[in-house]
Design a protein around this motif. Structure first.
Motif, PDB file in Angstrom:
ATOM      1  N   GLY A 117      11.446  -4.607  13.668  1.00  0.00           N
ATOM      2  CA  GLY A 117      12.618  -4.720  13.162  1.00  0.00           C
ATOM      3  C   GLY A 117      13.346  -5.944  13.648  1.00  0.00           C
ATOM      4  N   SER A 118      13.093  -6.676  14.650  1.00  0.00           N
ATOM      5  CA  SER A 118      13.555  -7.879  15.104  1.00  0.00           C
ATOM      6  C   SER A 118      12.662  -9.225  14.504  1.00  0.00           C
ATOM      7  CB  SER A 118      13.589  -8.197  16.597  1.00  0.00           C
ATOM      8  OG  SER A 118      12.155  -7.942  17.158  1.00  0.00           O
ATOM      9  N   SER A 119      11.352  -8.825  13.754  1.00  0.00           N
ATOM     10  CA  SER A 119      10.539  -9.966  13.703  1.00  0.00           C
ATOM     11  C   SER A 119      10.909 -10.397  12.195  1.00  0.00           C
ATOM     12  CB  SER A 119       9.035  -9.561  13.846  1.00  0.00           C
ATOM     13  OG  SER A 119       8.121 -10.450  13.265  1.00  0.00           O
ATOM     14  N   SER A 120      10.555 -11.633  11.979  1.00  0.00           N
ATOM     15  CA  SER A 120      11.083 -12.247  10.709  1.00  0.00           C
ATOM     16  C   SER A 120       9.832 -12.170   9.903  1.00  0.00           C
ATOM     17  CB  SER A 120      11.140 -13.914  10.990  1.00  0.00           C
ATOM     18  OG  SER A 120       9.953 -14.543  11.421  1.00  0.00           O
ATOM     19  N   SER A 121       8.648 -11.515  10.291  1.00  0.00           N
ATOM     20  CA  SER A 121       7.673 -11.257   9.639  1.00  0.00           C
ATOM     21  C   SER A 121       7.641  -9.928   8.608  1.00  0.00           C
ATOM     22  CB  SER A 121       6.378 -11.162  10.327  1.00  0.00           C
ATOM     23  OG  SER A 121       5.301 -10.807   9.392  1.00  0.00           O
ATOM     24  N   ALA A 122       7.200 -10.021   7.589  1.00  0.00           N
ATOM     25  CA  ALA A 122       7.363  -8.919   6.556  1.00  0.00           C
ATOM     26  C   ALA A 122       5.865  -8.127   6.386  1.00  0.00           C
ATOM     27  CB  ALA A 122       7.669  -9.240   5.047  1.00  0.00           C
ATOM     28  N   LEU A 123       4.926  -8.156   7.653  1.00  0.00           N
ATOM     29  CA  LEU A 123       3.787  -7.568   7.328  1.00  0.00           C
ATOM     30  C   LEU A 123       3.925  -6.079   7.696  1.00  0.00           C
ATOM     31  CD1 LEU A 123       1.443 -10.112   9.304  1.00  0.00           C
ATOM     32  CD2 LEU A 123       1.799  -9.908   6.926  1.00  0.00           C
ATOM     33  N   LEU A 124       4.809  -5.682   8.576  1.00  0.00           N
ATOM     34  CA  LEU A 124       4.751  -4.368   8.770  1.00  0.00           C
ATOM     35  C   LEU A 124       6.470  -3.758   8.912  1.00  0.00           C
ATOM     36  CD1 LEU A 124       3.533  -1.653   9.576  1.00  0.00           C
ATOM     37  CD2 LEU A 124       3.474  -2.351  11.911  1.00  0.00           C
ATOM     38  N   SER A 125       6.826  -3.056   7.928  1.00  0.00           N
ATOM     39  CA  SER A 125       8.223  -2.525   8.094  1.00  0.00           C
ATOM     40  C   SER A 125       8.532  -1.608   9.124  1.00  0.00           C
ATOM     41  CB  SER A 125       8.565  -1.892   6.739  1.00  0.00           C
ATOM     42  OG  SER A 125       9.866  -1.091   7.052  1.00  0.00           O
ATOM     43  N   PRO A 126       9.653  -1.746   9.978  1.00  0.00           N
ATOM     44  CA  PRO A 126       9.708  -0.749  10.878  1.00  0.00           C
ATOM     45  C   PRO A 126       9.764   0.832  10.504  1.00  0.00           C
ATOM     46  CG  PRO A 126      11.770  -1.941  10.481  1.00  0.00           C
ATOM     47  CD  PRO A 126      10.658  -2.745   9.814  1.00  0.00           C
ATOM     48  N   ALA A 127      10.159   0.747   9.154  1.00  0.00           N
ATOM     49  CA  ALA A 127      10.278   2.181   8.459  1.00  0.00           C
ATOM     50  C   ALA A 127       8.914   2.917   8.517  1.00  0.00           C
ATOM     51  CB  ALA A 127      10.854   2.122   7.029  1.00  0.00           C
ATOM     52  N   LYS A 128       7.808   2.037   8.743  1.00  0.00           N
ATOM     53  CA  LYS A 128       6.315   2.491   8.627  1.00  0.00           C
ATOM     54  C   LYS A 128       5.815   3.118  10.132  1.00  0.00           C
ATOM     55  CE  LYS A 128       5.427   1.662   4.306  1.00  0.00           C
ATOM     56  NZ  LYS A 128       5.204   2.673   3.282  1.00  0.00           N
TER      57      LYS A 128
END
Length: 336
Positions: free
Chosen positions: A247-258
């Protein structure tokens, strides 16, 4: 004088009796001399002992007489000693009264016990601080050792996108194998046969991309948490767990919802659900060699086979994350 008795057996017998009597007299004389000698020796010993005692008594008497003379001389020189002492007594009494009163024995014992308890508490705090310091040093050394191969390979620590590229492979099983090479903080105990069962699905290529990105994010999460611990900094809310990190990362590799941190009652409590999620871990993490992994990541969507990756987050202890399963969605309450 009475006549000498004669033997009725003749002169020969008479002579024999005389010899025997003479021998007995000689023996008695010898015994008497020995006894006399013994008595003389005993007398000498006793005499020497009493003489020594007499000398000790004389020495003691001389010493006592000398003390008496010295005391007499002292008294003669200080005839008014008694009056002087009597004049000093009031001052001494006042000085004694000014002295602080000694605490009672019970109070002293209570103070001593309190001091002992405080000492024990301080010793325990010191021991805990030393253990925490040693753990931090070990974590720092472990983090440096684990991250060095990554740095030698030209991958910047924390760069999830670059790591995802290195994890790319033509098969799901291949992605897991690449992770074993490049993800130094991941321990992959997952059965590769479970991943291989998904290879012929039409969404396999999408899952390979998501799996590589997921593993890269898990690795960078563990890297950042290890580095914070190595430098003595707290994890902070952004590194509290994998979901918070995503959730705090700028990377979009893994959504916190997953990222799912727990599961329902069936998965965590039922014999079937719990058994499916009891997965292998190194024995230095759990002596049994197994741990229940309720935390998981949705690699696929909700439609079957809905691939899931189950993991055990041990970053607060060993600094590692164990990937115990990747494959079709495990049995749950909605499974027929």
């Amino acid at each position: 004088m009475s006549p000498i008795a004669r033997s009725p057996f003749g002169p020969a017998a008479q002579q024999h009796c005389n010899i025997k009597a003479h021998a007995e007299l000689l023996l008695l004389d010898e015994n008497a001399r020995k006894l006399s000698k013994t008595l003389v020796e005993e007398y000498k010993k006793e005499s020497a002992k009493y003489q020594q005692l007499a000398e000790v008594e004389r020495d003691a008497r001389r010493e006592a007489e000398a003390r008496v003379r010295s005391y007499a001389k002292l008294i003669s020189q200080h005839g008014d000693l008694e009056s002087k002492l009597e004049s000093m007594i009031p001052d001494l009494v006042q000085e004694v009264q000014k002295l602080p009163k000694e605490p009672a024995v019970a109070e002293l014992e209570a103070r001593f016990e309190a001091a002992e308890r405080e000492r024990g508490s301080l010793a325990e705090l010191l021991r805990a601080a030393e253990e925490e310091r040693d753990a931090a040093l070990r974590a720092r050394d472990a983090a440096i050792a684990r991250l060095q191969p990554r740095q030698d390979d030209g991958i910047v620590v924390g760069d999830a996108e670059a790591l995802q590229v290195r994890l790319d492979a033509p098969t799901l099983r291949g992605v897991l194998e690449q992770a074993k090479l490049y993800c130094s903080l991941l321990v992959i105990t997952a059965d590769p046969d479970e991943a291989e069962r998904l290879e012929h699905h039409q969404k396999a290529s999408l899952w390979r991309e998501r799996l590589a990105g997921t593993l890269a994010m898990i690795q960078t999460y563990a890297e950042n948490k290890n580095l914070n611990r190595a430098h003595g900094r707290g994890a902070g809310p952004d590194l509290a767990n994998l979901k918070a990190y995503c959730g705090s990362s700028s990377s979009a590799l893994l959504s916190p919802a997953k990222v799912i941190l727990s599961e329902g009652k069936f998965a965590s409590s039922s014999p079937r659900g719990k058994a499916d999620r009891t997965l292998p871990v190194p024995k230095d993490i759990d002596p049994s060699g197994y741990a229940v992994m309720l935390q998981h990541i949705r690699i696929g969507d909700g439609a079957p086979p809905a691939p899931r990756l189950h993991y055990f987050d041990d970053t607060d202890q060993s600094g590692l994350i164990i990937v115990g399963f990747f494959g079709e969605h495990l049995h749950n309450a909605s499974t027929n």
